[in-house]
Scaffold this active site. Sequence first.
Site, PDB file in Angstrom:
ATOM      1  N   SER A 313       0.806  -1.224   0.000  1.00 39.91           N
ATOM      2  CA  SER A 313       0.000   0.000   0.000  1.00 39.91           C
ATOM      3  C   SER A 313       0.836   1.269   0.000  1.00 39.91           C
ATOM      4  CB  SER A 313      -0.908   0.022   1.236  1.00 39.91           C
ATOM      5  OG  SER A 313      -1.794  -1.073   1.253  1.00 39.91           O
ATOM      6  N   HIS A 401      -7.400  -0.074   6.097  1.00 40.68           N
ATOM      7  CA  HIS A 401      -6.941  -1.443   6.352  1.00 40.68           C
ATOM      8  C   HIS A 401      -6.924  -1.783   7.844  1.00 40.68           C
ATOM      9  CE1 HIS A 401      -6.079  -2.381   2.230  1.00 40.68           C
ATOM     10  NE2 HIS A 401      -5.350  -1.277   2.093  1.00 40.68           N
TER      11      HIS A 401
END
Length: 462
Positions: A313, A401
């Site tokens: 990410s 997340h």
Amino acid sequence: MNNVVKSDAAGEGATARTMRERLGALLGRRHEALSPWVLRRTLGELQAVNDPAVSDVEGGRRAAGVASWYAGASPEERRDCWLLMSEQFAPDVSALDEARRDYEVALGTPGEAEAEVRLRRAYVSPRTRLLQRFAAFPQGLRFLLDMRAELLPHLKSDKRLVALDAELEALFSTWFDVAFLNLQRISWQSPAALVEKLIKYEAVHDVTSWADAKNRLDEDRRCYGFFHPRLPGEPLIFVEVALLQGLASSMPPLLDESADAADLGKASTAIFYSISNTQQGLKGVGFGDSLIKRVVETLRAEFSQLKEFATLSPIPGLRGWLGKQAEALWAATPARTRQAIDKQLGTSGLTSAALLAALDKPKELDEKSPLARWLQGAAARYLAPELAPGDRPLDAVARFHLGNGARVERINWLGDPSAKGVKQSYGLMVNYLYDLKRLDKHRAALARGKIPVSGAVQSLLD
């Protein structure tokens, strides 16, 4: 609808009139998009859409007529339409007060449940039925999504639109509940129009060519999207997955079109490297967490040997945060580390401004150098102990997340060496690990203001 009629009856400096004043006026003013009579006519057509005496089918047909006018309206005229929807279709305050009083009287009596039902109904505004009627015609849902996407940027400057936006978000949360969405795999064999939309909507790592798209959709990769039955061929959100052996640390190998295809039989890890929302009008309607869970279930059914599920990410807010915190972080840096960085850069008494300037060329730094280690430690602090008000992670991607139960697993040096990656986070990327047995434990820790991290990340903080 008829053409708009405007009037120059008032000068540019005139005080802006409320919608109620404009509806009752005879003449328009120079900077008012819809003249009073067109405004009243528009309100009448919206009221006709909302008429409880007509069926939903007829209401939808009338809504389609308003939508047809709206398609050719100017931005200013559309804004007047939003204000009418927001202000003129509010709940009946007197009915609401009466229902609330009745409920308070009925508390603890056999009639409490019925009083609660009446109270709930009183809270439902005429605006709800109006928007439901717009959703009734074939392109109605598309119309409402586009309308909300257009009005969102105006909310800060015009609070009169907040009620309409809140109503749309509430309805979308129901209409786009994951129970009504279909999970579909998107591959190179999918229709070209769908692949084009992936190229258009990819928000994390731009698709540079059709060859790039083919690489991401080939047989050794997976891409999945959520679709709504009323929006065929239109992914609401999609995720791109690479199946590998172990965690991925860098984007270039994942996007290398000339690389050999991965051996899916040996894959042990699923790397989610891009998640993109496609509909700005669905802002605030969360289904990304459900997408990941559904994809994990789908992948485990196809590849039983998969043991790890993680992301690679971006850290989009790191550079901005570090720019504000560099002076304090540098002042708190141990003297020994400061001396090592001074020696590395050939300086003495390095300032925080000079430190940031030295970080601006991360490709010239060795990953194990004192300055690179300092930057990774700062990134770890940004992702873990530093929290925004409400005990939320500072970084938007981290909030997503970590809110789904992941943990901060590893910070990767030059994970994204592209210009965009360097601009956002000096090229750093992060792995979030989805440990399927500890998702609830991690969510509970986050609720207490403690961000779960791996031992490797904790070592950067010590």
